[in-house]
Design a protein around this motif. Structure first.
Motif, PDB file in Angstrom:
ATOM      1  N   UNK B 313     -52.301 -31.628 -11.616  1.00 36.63           N
ATOM      2  CA  UNK B 313     -53.237 -32.053 -12.664  1.00 36.63           C
ATOM      3  C   UNK B 313     -52.907 -31.463 -14.029  1.00 36.63           C
ATOM      4  N   UNK B 314     -52.016 -30.466 -14.068  1.00 39.92           N
ATOM      5  CA  UNK B 314     -51.681 -29.823 -15.346  1.00 39.92           C
ATOM      6  C   UNK B 314     -50.312 -30.320 -15.814  1.00 39.92           C
ATOM      7  N   UNK B 320     -46.440 -27.491 -23.374  1.00 38.29           N
ATOM      8  CA  UNK B 320     -45.390 -26.919 -24.220  1.00 38.29           C
ATOM      9  C   UNK B 320     -45.257 -27.703 -25.529  1.00 38.29           C
ATOM     10  N   UNK B 321     -45.137 -29.036 -25.409  1.00 41.32           N
ATOM     11  CA  UNK B 321     -44.804 -29.826 -26.597  1.00 41.32           C
ATOM     12  C   UNK B 321     -45.964 -29.990 -27.558  1.00 41.32           C
ATOM     13  N   UNK B 322     -47.159 -30.152 -27.034  1.00 38.66           N
ATOM     14  CA  UNK B 322     -48.286 -30.419 -27.917  1.00 38.66           C
ATOM     15  C   UNK B 322     -49.106 -29.162 -28.186  1.00 38.66           C
ATOM     16  N   UNK B 328     -41.958 -22.228 -25.964  1.00 40.89           N
ATOM     17  CA  UNK B 328     -41.950 -22.001 -24.508  1.00 40.89           C
ATOM     18  C   UNK B 328     -41.260 -23.165 -23.778  1.00 40.89           C
ATOM     19  N   UNK B 329     -40.968 -22.970 -22.478  1.00 40.53           N
ATOM     20  CA  UNK B 329     -40.358 -24.046 -21.696  1.00 40.53           C
ATOM     21  C   UNK B 329     -41.143 -24.251 -20.404  1.00 40.53           C
ATOM     22  N   UNK B 499     -47.147 -22.143 -15.373  1.00 41.30           N
ATOM     23  CA  UNK B 499     -47.197 -23.160 -16.420  1.00 41.30           C
ATOM     24  C   UNK B 499     -45.926 -23.179 -17.265  1.00 41.30           C
ATOM     25  N   UNK B 500     -45.567 -22.026 -17.842  1.00 45.25           N
ATOM     26  CA  UNK B 500     -44.359 -22.044 -18.663  1.00 45.25           C
ATOM     27  C   UNK B 500     -43.664 -20.689 -18.690  1.00 45.25           C
TER      28      UNK B 500
END
Lengths: 334, 533
Positions: B313-314, B320-322, B328-329, B499-500
């Motif tokens: 769901x995440x 990262x992009x928005x 971060x990656x 997450x990243x």
């Protein structure tokens, strides 16, 4: 009540207040979850349970609370405010190092706000009294309203952008130019230049308050009988304003000045944050976040001692000014 | 300031990527100009947050390491591919059985008070002081080290009880700083007055620290590397407000900023200024990963399908992009891409809300029945938006989530005591899974008292056995196989909802050269940094 008895009563109350501050705060700050050992481990991104336990023992947090309080009070009486294990420095050293910066900022902001505020307020009142240049009254009062309503952090950042980044008149942060190695008067001038923006921003709000207070209070006094009598007796308008009106109108200003000093003594956390001013407000804020109990209690103790001290002085001034105003008033009506 | 405030400062490592070769090549091509290092100048940096101390043995806060590593040094440093390089040790040998480490120390090294640095100092630091007080190193030394001995004035021998492959990655200043024996031995380390005027062997000497204002280090004229350092000194300014830091950089009073010093938007703005360099290299040794930590002990998170659903769901690319404006990656598994033995070919959880809902249906858990609290510690505006996003996405698949803001102390205390539903965490991986990843997932680390253990309560006996095997395995190929198997298991179980991989950018004036030269630019001594005139 004579002056000696007055002072003795006030001092007795002051000591009681200080004891209360220490005891209440001692328990209050422990209500926040987490302790200095956990924060220290948390910040390091590592740390096992044994490590945290070792720190706790070293900080003396393994002792029962009443023992910790008794130890603290015993030390405080001898002016030993304990050791900040977090910073590896005695608490009193940390506080004394930061106190001068706070006192300087505070004194500058205080003097600036009260002198400019009262002057502007008196100016505004004067235009009403003489019924000339009424536009000046509107300008002063609306500017005061604007300053009063502007959030401090916004004013601070704006003043940095305008006076430091765009115009380059004043430095943006810190208390002095570290690498310049100034001494003597050059250093004083350097610190003065650094002081302008933080003291100015901090003073702005209170200046507005003083201007409004002074004006309102003067207008009220102007309508009183003794002023009309003085005018009728042929006292010049300038003298009536200075001696009869302004002096009697200052009482609420002094009352409020006592309040302002109390607030300033706790440090101006926002101003110190934005301008990187090394004052005691930041020290307190950081100590709270880091649960540095000893340091936090030390700052509370010292600042509340200052607040109590300032209130004491304000009471004293009030008393003296009251006596003076009363006699001036008597002179005026006789 | 705040617990993880400090880890906002972080990046990844790219193992010997082309940049490295390219940098070397361009240095060669640039010829004499690149070699014209000039002496002089004072470097302005930011202390964010202001650390309590710069004595690295007793404080390993990111901010403390940033300052203290100019004063204190370790036996080794590491290049961008984590290969050891000489520092206070000029050479070293590891015996074939992986049990004996022998170090030859540099000659002519002096402490800042003039006393010579010898193997006795190293023995004291590694054998006595660090096992007592260092937040991370003490555990490894106490568990693995059999003995440490000065076998000569400049030779040191360390014996381990059992092989521990990542041991060789632990000798930089932040992890194993050398401390002066003559000043610390037999004293109470914490209250020793020398802590306020630290004495090390580094290129810069402690000058003064006006707390709340600045800390100042001066050039060490007797530095053991002849002709270095180039700088006259370094000033660490204390500027608590991020917007004011940006101003200080724009005005040229501060020459270098690291990611955590600024909001991402300010960084993106300054990055575009002419004459400004930007890199995310130099943090390979730390390699932190940001993850959502679910409390596996409580419903609904005790069900693996529910955890898998959350991972679907995440949208990590969106995050990262928005949300992080390209910083971060996206994480692909429990090891960051820059941690040794990272494997990308493990089960993935692409963003898919329908899949998430299907998994929740399959689990048979009514996730809306148990409202949960997301405990948050903010590290800036971008993180605030991330928390809102996590809440929204979880609610779209049926959870009831409320946000509960905590400060650093509260967060550390609650996570330490397992008193949370879900939260986020940003632990370092320290380049090697045995150092930084294992502690988060192995069953014996389900203990209260620290926020950086297995606080979610994940336990899988098969994984435990693999961790133990991989930790003592010396053959890199075999280690890699064991760790690949582990990453697959952790991914299937969703042992954490990663997450990243956190990026740690460095922003510097182009006139500042040689700023990032190792896997731990944070704990670099900066002895070769110079201003290009």
């Amino acid at each position: 009540m004579n002056l000696a008895a007055f002072i003795a009563t006030k001092l007795g109350k002051a000591l009681g207040v200080l004891l209360g501050v220490v005891v209440i705060n001692f328990f209050l700050i422990r209500l926040a979850p987490g302790d200095p050992a956990q924060v220290l481990a948390g910040e390091s991104g590592a740390g096992d349970a044994q490590y945290v336990e070792n720190l706790r023992r070293q900080f003396g947090l393994d002792q029962p609370l009443p023992t910790q309080l008794a130890l603290y009070l015993k030390g405080a009486v001898q002016l030993d405010l304990g050791y900040s294990y977090r910073n590896h420095v005695p608490v009193l050293d940390l506080i004394l190092e930061r106190l001068p910066a706070t006192l300087l900022l505070m004194a500058a902001a205080f003097v600036l706000s009260i002198s400019l505020g009262v002057a502007l307020g008196a100016l505004a009142a004067r235009t009403r009294y003489r019924n000339r240049h009424r536009w000046l009254d509107s300008v002063v009062m609306s500017s005061a309203m604007l300053l009063y309503a502007t959030p401090l952090f916004w004013l601070s950042l704006l003043s940095i952008i305008v006076f430091s980044v765009l115009l380059g008149w004043f430095p943006a942060f810190g208390m002095e130019t570290v690498t310049a190695g100034h001494t003597g008067w050059a250093r004083v001038a350097d610190i003065g230049a650094h002081l302008v923006l933080p003291a100015g921003s901090l003073a702005a709000f209170f200046m507005a308050v003083y201007a409004r207070l002074t004006r309102a209070s003067m207008l009220e006094v102007m309508g009183m009988d003794f002023v009309r009598t003085a005018r009728a007796k042929g006292v010049t308008a300038g003298r009536v304003l200075r001696v009869h009106v302004l002096r009697n109108a200052l009482m609420p200003v002094v009352t409020f000045a006592g309040v302002q000093l109390g607030q300033l003594a706790g440090g101006a956390i926002l101003t110190e944050t934005v301008f990187g001013w090394p004052g005691i407000g930041r020290l307190m804020f950081d100590a709270l976040m880091q649960r540095d109990y000893q340091l936090l209690l030390g700052v509370f103790l010292v600042t509340s001692a200052m607040v109590v001290g300032f209130n004491f002085v304000a009471d004293l001034v009030y008393r003296l000014l009251g006596a003076g105003a009363a006699s001036a008033g008597t002179r005026g009506t006789s | 300031m705040n617990a993880i405030d400090t880890f906002r400062d972080c990046t990844p490592r790219r193992r010997m990527r082309p940049w490295f070769a390219a940098a070397a090549l361009s240095a060669l091509l640039a010829g004499p100009a690149a070699l014209a290092q000039t002496r002089g100048g004072t470097l302005g940096l930011i202390a964010s947050p202001e650390p309590p101390s710069m004595v690295l043995a007793m404080n390993s806060l990111v901010a403390a390491q940033y300052m203290g590593s100019k004063v204190f040094q370790g036996l080794l440093t590491y290049d961008g591919s984590m290969k050891p390089r000489p520092e206070l040790a000029k050479s070293w040998k590891v015996s074939p059985d992986g049990l004996t480490y022998t170090f030859e120390l540099q000659e002519g090294v002096k402490w800042h008070d003039g006393k010579p640095f010898t193997a006795a100092d190293a023995e004291f630091s590694i054998g006595k002081m660090l096992p007592a007080v260092h937040v991370r190193t003490r555990v490894v030394l106490n568990n693995y080290m059999a003995s440490v001995k000065a076998t000569g004035p400049l030779t040191l021998e360390i014996r381990l009880k059992s092989p521990f492959a990542p041991f060789i990655s632990m000798f930089e200043a932040g992890t194993m700083p050398m401390m002066p024996k003559h000043l610390y031995d037999g004293t109470d380390y914490a209250t020793n007055p020398v802590n306020q005027k630290p004495v090390g062997t580094g290129p810069f000497v402690f000058k003064e620290w006006k707390r709340g204002a600045y800390a100042r280090l001066d050039r060490n004229p007797d530095y053991w590397k002849k002709g270095l350092p180039y700088l006259d000194g370094i000033v660490f300014y204390v500027i608590p407000d991020t917007a004011s830091r940006a101003v200080a950089f724009e005005k040229g009073e501060v020459h270098m900023l690291k990611g955590g010093d600024l909001e991402v938007s300010d960084m993106r703005r300054l990055q575009k200024m002419p004459g400004v360099d930007y890199t995310t290299k130099g943090w390979e040794l730390f390699s932190p990963q940001y993850h959502v930590q679910l409390n596996h002990r409580k419903p609904p998170f005790d069900n693996v399908k529910v955890r898998q659903a959350i991972q679907h769901a995440l949208d990590r690319d969106f995050i990262v992009n928005t949300i992080f404006e390209g910083l971060n990656r996206p994480a692909t598994g429990p090891f960051t891409a820059t941690t040794l033995f990272h494997d990308k070919a493990i089960p993935q959880y692409p963003f898919d809300l329908n899949k998430a809902r299907a998994l929740i249906r399959e689990s048979g858990v009514d996730v809306g029945k148990t409202p949960v609290k997301l405990m948050t510690v903010t590290l800036g505006g971008n993180y605030d938006r991330l928390f809102e996003y996590i809440k929204q996405m979880m609610e779209q698949v049926g959870f009831k989530v409320t946000l509960e803001a905590a400060d650093a102390g509260t967060w550390a205390s609650k996570v330490s005591n397992w008193d949370f539903d879900l939260t986020t965490n940003l632990p370092y991986q320290f380049g090697d899974p045995a150092l930084g990843v294992q502690r988060l997932y192995i069953t014996r680390n389900i203990t209260k008292g620290s926020p950086f253990g297995n606080n979610q309560g994940y336990s899988n006996p098969k994984a435990d056995a693999l961790w133990d095997q991989a930790g003592v395995e010396l053959d890199p190929a075999k280690r890699a196989r064991l760790y690949s198997e582990l990453q697959t298991i952790l991914a299937m179980d969703v042992a954490n909802n990663w997450l990243f991989d956190s990026d740690m950018p460095t922003l510097s004036r182009s006139t500042v050269r040689n700023a990032v030269t190792s896997a731990h630019s944070l704990t670099d001594s900066l002895d070769t940094v110079y201003f290009q005139k």
